[in-house]
Design a protein around this motif. Structure first.
Motif, PDB file in Angstrom:
ATOM      1  N   ARG A  58      50.381  40.985  45.453  1.00 29.34           N
ATOM      2  CA  ARG A  58      49.631  41.133  44.203  1.00 29.34           C
ATOM      3  C   ARG A  58      48.244  40.535  44.408  1.00 29.34           C
ATOM      4  O   ARG A  58      48.074  39.507  45.049  1.00 29.34           O
ATOM      5  N   LYS A  59      47.248  41.201  43.837  1.00 29.29           N
ATOM      6  CA  LYS A  59      45.887  40.684  43.856  1.00 29.29           C
ATOM      7  C   LYS A  59      45.258  41.036  42.517  1.00 29.29           C
ATOM      8  O   LYS A  59      45.202  42.201  42.151  1.00 29.29           O
ATOM      9  N   GLU A  60      44.829  40.022  41.796  1.00 27.05           N
ATOM     10  CA  GLU A  60      44.244  40.233  40.475  1.00 27.05           C
ATOM     11  C   GLU A  60      42.869  39.601  40.421  1.00 27.05           C
ATOM     12  O   GLU A  60      42.634  38.554  41.002  1.00 27.05           O
ATOM     13  N   ARG A  61      41.968  40.269  39.696  1.00 21.34           N
ATOM     14  CA  ARG A  61      40.630  39.748  39.473  1.00 21.34           C
ATOM     15  C   ARG A  61      40.348  39.798  37.985  1.00 21.34           C
ATOM     16  O   ARG A  61      40.740  40.735  37.293  1.00 21.34           O
ATOM     17  N   ARG A  62      39.670  38.788  37.521  1.00 20.88           N
ATOM     18  CA  ARG A  62      39.296  38.749  36.108  1.00 20.88           C
ATOM     19  C   ARG A  62      37.861  38.255  36.015  1.00 20.88           C
ATOM     20  O   ARG A  62      37.484  37.279  36.651  1.00 20.88           O
ATOM     21  N   TYR A  63      37.074  38.969  35.230  1.00 20.23           N
ATOM     22  CA  TYR A  63      35.680  38.605  35.046  1.00 20.23           C
ATOM     23  C   TYR A  63      35.378  38.697  33.561  1.00 20.23           C
ATOM     24  O   TYR A  63      35.796  39.636  32.886  1.00 20.23           O
ATOM     25  N   ASN A  90      34.778  33.824  36.638  1.00 12.84           N
ATOM     26  CA  ASN A  90      35.272  34.726  37.674  1.00 12.84           C
ATOM     27  C   ASN A  90      36.557  34.108  38.201  1.00 12.84           C
ATOM     28  O   ASN A  90      36.576  32.933  38.564  1.00 12.84           O
ATOM     29  N   GLU A  91      37.594  34.892  38.240  1.00 19.14           N
ATOM     30  CA  GLU A  91      38.862  34.358  38.708  1.00 19.14           C
ATOM     31  C   GLU A  91      39.522  35.398  39.595  1.00 19.14           C
ATOM     32  O   GLU A  91      39.540  36.584  39.280  1.00 19.14           O
ATOM     33  N   GLU A  92      40.054  34.946  40.716  1.00 21.26           N
ATOM     34  CA  GLU A  92      40.743  35.853  41.622  1.00 21.26           C
ATOM     35  C   GLU A  92      42.025  35.187  42.078  1.00 21.26           C
ATOM     36  O   GLU A  92      42.023  34.026  42.508  1.00 21.26           O
ATOM     37  N   LYS A  93      43.137  35.894  41.927  1.00 24.53           N
ATOM     38  CA  LYS A  93      44.445  35.380  42.345  1.00 24.53           C
ATOM     39  C   LYS A  93      45.020  36.318  43.390  1.00 24.53           C
ATOM     40  O   LYS A  93      44.955  37.529  43.251  1.00 24.53           O
ATOM     41  N   GLU A  94      45.591  35.715  44.416  1.00 23.44           N
ATOM     42  CA  GLU A  94      46.206  36.508  45.474  1.00 23.44           C
ATOM     43  C   GLU A  94      47.595  35.980  45.750  1.00 23.44           C
ATOM     44  O   GLU A  94      47.819  34.770  45.742  1.00 23.44           O
TER      45      GLU A  94
END
Length: 142
Positions: free
Chosen positions: A91-96, A77-81
């Motif tokens: 920008r807000k990105e989520r990766r699962y 689980n990765e979340e970048k803000e």
């Protein structure tokens, strides 16, 4: 000349065509998301399993043995803000991602399995079990 041109005399239903298209397009979509590609090479005394797991860290990978099954799972689980000066999101990105596969390890020394992870490739060495030698003996008839 006519035998070189594919000619289908069946009647086609437009709804059937779209149904088949949808099934072929989405068939395997869930499988690709949950599985990962592996290569298994047999050597003299072992098998080498190479699994493609790009983008994962070693900590994201879990390898377990359940009876005669080797289970490999990878999850992250990765979340970048990124925010500007006013604390508004720029920008807000989520990766699962979750991947899992199981392998039958009958004939493998389970306590001798080793694993290493480099550059997105998980490599497991699976030592072969020594074949059991059957003893010769005679059986008395009573």
């Amino acid at each position: 000349m006519f035998d070189l041109i594919p000619f289908d005399r069946k009647q086609h239903d437009l709804f059937d065509y779209f149904d088949r298209f949808e099934k072929s397009f989405f068939d395997g979509f869930g499988k690709e998301v949950s599985a990962f590609r592996t290569d298994i090479v047999e050597k003299d005394d072992k098998y080498v399993l190479q699994a493609e797991l790009p983008g994962f860290q070693k900590e994201d990978i879990n390898i377990s043995i359940d009876g005669s099954n080797l289970n490999i799972r990878a999850q992250h689980n990765e979340e970048k803000e990124e925010k500007d000066e006013k604390k508004n999101f720029v920008r807000k990105e989520r990766r699962y991602g979750f991947f899992a596969r199981s392998f039958d390890i009958t004939g493998i020394k389970a306590d001798g399995i080793s694993a290493q992870y480099n550059n997105g490739i998980l490599e497991l060495e699976l030592p072969k079990e020594e074949p059991k030698k059957l003893e010769s003996r005679s059986i008395e008839v009573k």
